[in-house]
Motif scaffolding. Structure first.
Motif, PDB file in Angstrom:
ATOM      1  N   GLU A 158     -37.672   0.006  -4.031  1.00  0.00           N
ATOM      2  CA  GLU A 158     -37.345  -1.286  -3.442  1.00  0.00           C
ATOM      3  C   GLU A 158     -35.826  -1.443  -3.416  1.00  0.00           C
ATOM      4  N   ARG A 159     -35.299  -1.899  -2.275  1.00  0.00           N
ATOM      5  CA  ARG A 159     -33.856  -2.065  -2.113  1.00  0.00           C
ATOM      6  C   ARG A 159     -33.554  -3.335  -1.325  1.00  0.00           C
ATOM      7  N   ALA A 160     -32.400  -3.921  -1.620  1.00  0.00           N
ATOM      8  CA  ALA A 160     -31.954  -5.083  -0.865  1.00  0.00           C
ATOM      9  C   ALA A 160     -30.448  -5.192  -0.998  1.00  0.00           C
ATOM     10  N   LEU A 161     -29.858  -6.023  -0.174  1.00  0.00           N
ATOM     11  CA  LEU A 161     -28.434  -6.330  -0.335  1.00  0.00           C
ATOM     12  C   LEU A 161     -28.236  -7.810  -0.081  1.00  0.00           C
ATOM     13  N   TYR A 162     -27.308  -8.385  -0.830  1.00  0.00           N
ATOM     14  CA  TYR A 162     -26.964  -9.790  -0.672  1.00  0.00           C
ATOM     15  C   TYR A 162     -25.520  -9.844  -0.214  1.00  0.00           C
ATOM     16  N   VAL A 163     -25.292 -10.394   0.979  1.00  0.00           N
ATOM     17  CA  VAL A 163     -23.946 -10.411   1.557  1.00  0.00           C
ATOM     18  C   VAL A 163     -23.136 -11.548   0.926  1.00  0.00           C
ATOM     19  N   LEU A 164     -22.027 -11.180   0.298  1.00  0.00           N
ATOM     20  CA  LEU A 164     -21.178 -12.142  -0.402  1.00  0.00           C
ATOM     21  C   LEU A 164     -20.039 -12.652   0.464  1.00  0.00           C
ATOM     22  N   ALA A 165     -19.525 -11.802   1.330  1.00  0.00           N
ATOM     23  CA  ALA A 165     -18.405 -12.179   2.193  1.00  0.00           C
ATOM     24  C   ALA A 165     -18.411 -11.276   3.416  1.00  0.00           C
ATOM     25  N   GLY A 166     -17.922 -11.797   4.537  1.00  0.00           N
ATOM     26  CA  GLY A 166     -17.838 -11.003   5.746  1.00  0.00           C
ATOM     27  C   GLY A 166     -19.140 -10.952   6.514  1.00  0.00           C
ATOM     28  N   GLU A 167     -19.394  -9.821   7.164  1.00  0.00           N
ATOM     29  CA  GLU A 167     -20.594  -9.655   7.978  1.00  0.00           C
ATOM     30  C   GLU A 167     -20.961  -8.173   8.016  1.00  0.00           C
ATOM     31  N   LYS A 194     -18.515  -5.469   9.960  1.00  0.00           N
ATOM     32  CA  LYS A 194     -17.912  -5.955  11.200  1.00  0.00           C
ATOM     33  C   LYS A 194     -16.548  -6.590  10.940  1.00  0.00           C
ATOM     34  N   GLN A 195     -16.300  -6.922   9.661  1.00  0.00           N
ATOM     35  CA  GLN A 195     -15.026  -7.455   9.181  1.00  0.00           C
ATOM     36  C   GLN A 195     -14.950  -7.111   7.705  1.00  0.00           C
ATOM     37  N   PRO A 196     -13.804  -7.293   7.045  1.00  0.00           N
ATOM     38  CA  PRO A 196     -13.779  -7.008   5.607  1.00  0.00           C
ATOM     39  C   PRO A 196     -14.927  -7.734   4.908  1.00  0.00           C
ATOM     40  N   SER A 197     -15.730  -6.995   4.163  1.00  0.00           N
ATOM     41  CA  SER A 197     -16.989  -7.546   3.645  1.00  0.00           C
ATOM     42  C   SER A 197     -17.215  -7.118   2.198  1.00  0.00           C
ATOM     43  N   ARG A 198     -18.088  -7.865   1.553  1.00  0.00           N
ATOM     44  CA  ARG A 198     -18.490  -7.567   0.176  1.00  0.00           C
ATOM     45  C   ARG A 198     -19.962  -7.924   0.033  1.00  0.00           C
ATOM     46  N   PHE A 199     -20.695  -7.071  -0.672  1.00  0.00           N
ATOM     47  CA  PHE A 199     -22.111  -7.355  -0.881  1.00  0.00           C
ATOM     48  C   PHE A 199     -22.574  -6.774  -2.208  1.00  0.00           C
ATOM     49  N   ALA A 200     -23.665  -7.314  -2.700  1.00  0.00           N
ATOM     50  CA  ALA A 200     -24.332  -6.768  -3.886  1.00  0.00           C
ATOM     51  C   ALA A 200     -25.520  -5.949  -3.402  1.00  0.00           C
ATOM     52  N   ALA A 201     -25.552  -4.678  -3.787  1.00  0.00           N
ATOM     53  CA  ALA A 201     -26.684  -3.808  -3.462  1.00  0.00           C
ATOM     54  C   ALA A 201     -27.545  -3.693  -4.709  1.00  0.00           C
ATOM     55  N   LEU A 202     -28.853  -3.839  -4.559  1.00  0.00           N
ATOM     56  CA  LEU A 202     -29.739  -3.813  -5.717  1.00  0.00           C
ATOM     57  C   LEU A 202     -31.063  -3.168  -5.347  1.00  0.00           C
ATOM     58  N   GLY A 203     -31.754  -2.674  -6.358  1.00  0.00           N
ATOM     59  CA  GLY A 203     -33.048  -2.063  -6.106  1.00  0.00           C
ATOM     60  C   GLY A 203     -33.687  -1.578  -7.383  1.00  0.00           C
ATOM     61  N   GLY A 204     -34.882  -1.017  -7.237  1.00  0.00           N
ATOM     62  CA  GLY A 204     -35.582  -0.497  -8.400  1.00  0.00           C
ATOM     63  C   GLY A 204     -37.012  -0.141  -8.068  1.00  0.00           C
ATOM     64  N   GLU A 205     -37.711   0.334  -9.086  1.00  0.00           N
ATOM     65  CA  GLU A 205     -39.127   0.633  -8.903  1.00  0.00           C
ATOM     66  C   GLU A 205     -39.926  -0.668  -8.878  1.00  0.00           C
ATOM     67  N   ALA A 206     -41.066  -0.638  -8.212  1.00  0.00           N
ATOM     68  CA  ALA A 206     -41.913  -1.830  -8.133  1.00  0.00           C
ATOM     69  C   ALA A 206     -42.452  -2.186  -9.518  1.00  0.00           C
ATOM     70  N   MET A 207     -42.738  -3.471  -9.728  1.00  0.00           N
ATOM     71  CA  MET A 207     -43.274  -3.920 -11.007  1.00  0.00           C
ATOM     72  C   MET A 207     -44.657  -3.319 -11.256  1.00  0.00           C
ATOM     73  N   ASP A 208     -44.992  -3.151 -12.524  1.00  0.00           N
ATOM     74  CA  ASP A 208     -46.297  -2.588 -12.908  1.00  0.00           C
ATOM     75  C   ASP A 208     -47.360  -3.685 -12.983  1.00  0.00           C
ATOM     76  N   GLY A 209     -47.547  -4.376 -11.883  1.00  0.00           N
ATOM     77  CA  GLY A 209     -48.533  -5.451 -11.825  1.00  0.00           C
ATOM     78  C   GLY A 209     -47.877  -6.794 -11.580  1.00  0.00           C
ATOM     79  N   PRO A 210     -48.663  -7.823 -11.243  1.00  0.00           N
ATOM     80  CA  PRO A 210     -48.119  -9.148 -10.934  1.00  0.00           C
ATOM     81  C   PRO A 210     -47.573  -9.846 -12.174  1.00  0.00           C
ATOM     82  N   ARG A 211     -46.702 -10.827 -11.924  1.00  0.00           N
ATOM     83  CA  ARG A 211     -46.118 -11.627 -12.995  1.00  0.00           C
ATOM     84  C   ARG A 211     -46.277 -13.111 -12.678  1.00  0.00           C
TER      85      ARG A 211
END
Length: 255
Positions: A158-167, A194-211
């Motif tokens: 699982e992977r995602a990114l959260y855009v902090l600045a820019g585009e 597309k312009q000077p940008s910053r983002f947080a990249a995150l990810g990991g293995e899926a959870m071992d069942g619902p929470r």
């Protein structure tokens, strides 16, 4: 994922998150601006500044507070940060609580053509952060120059990114600051600034069942949530020395 701020505090003001409990997760706090002071029921007292990591493992239960430190409160200034709630695998849900701090200089960094990266937890691009991880995961702070391209590997399920600045542009689609982009599993993805940008990249293995997630509590066992709330209301959690305030639990009727 919770973004704190951005906020601009006047001199004499600050942030005050009073003592509150957690179970079943780990919280990772990473600041972009300002300063924050952590206290917990284990006896830890630690200021965090931008580029450093505070990791608190709640496990079977811990209490903490998060406040602006005296120097920041006196001067005022900008405050912005990220806090990630990391689900603990079932075998670690009731582990002993703990806390660790890693300064900016202790976190591995990488520079490439038009990008700069700091790794807060986990492994990425051959780097390995010193932060304790109970499952395979990563969190990276990435800055891109305008027009630069960064490829996010497909090593994690699982992977995602959260855009902090820019585009950021991905396959022709543009994502501005404030967007959380969830990436389909299975293939590397190229991100172009597309312009000077910053983002947080995150990810990991899926959870071992619902929470179950309610207020500050996370558990694979529904009844554990009710029990934790009752214990907090009854005063059975250990308190924080030097910070006697208390946030009452909200009403809980059903999960």
């Amino acid at each position: 994922l919770d973004e704190m701020g951005p906020a601009d505090f006047a001199p004499g003001t600050g942030m005050d998150v009073r003592p509150h409990p957690h179970i079943g997760l780990a919280t990772l706090t990473y600041l972009l601006d300002g300063a924050l002071f952590h206290r917990d029921s284990l006896g830890h007292a630690q200021e965090i500044t931008p580029g450093a990591v505070n990791l608190m493992v709640a496990g079977r239960g811990v209490v903490h507070s998060e406040r602006s430190p005296p120097a920041f409160r006196a001067s005022g200034g900008k405050m912005r940060g990220l806090q990630f709630w990391i689900g603990l695998p079932k075998k670690f849900e009731e582990t002993d609580p703990g806390f660790e701090h890693h300064g900016r200089e202790a976190l591995p960094a990488l520079e490439g053509e038009g990008f700069r990266l700091r790794l807060a937890i986990g492994a990425l691009h051959g780097l390995s952060a010193p932060t304790t991880a109970f499952s395979s995961c990563f969190l990276a702070d990435v800055a891109l120059d305008a027009g630069a391209t960064y490829e996010l590997s497909a090593d994690q399920e699982e992977r995602a990114l959260y855009v902090l600045a820019g585009e950021i542009a991905i396959d022709g689609a543009a994502f501005p600051a404030g967007e959380l982009v969830v990436i389909r599993p299975g293939a590397p993805v190229a991100l172009r600034a597309k312009q000077p940008s910053r983002f947080a990249a995150l990810g990991g293995e899926a959870m071992d069942g619902p929470r179950y997630l309610w207020w500050n509590f996370v558990s694979s066992d529904r009844e554990r949530i009710f029990a934790a709330r009752a214990a907090w209301e009854a005063g059975h959690f250990k308190s924080i020395e030097g910070d006697p305030e208390f946030i009452p639990a909200p009403e809980l009727k059903a999960l």
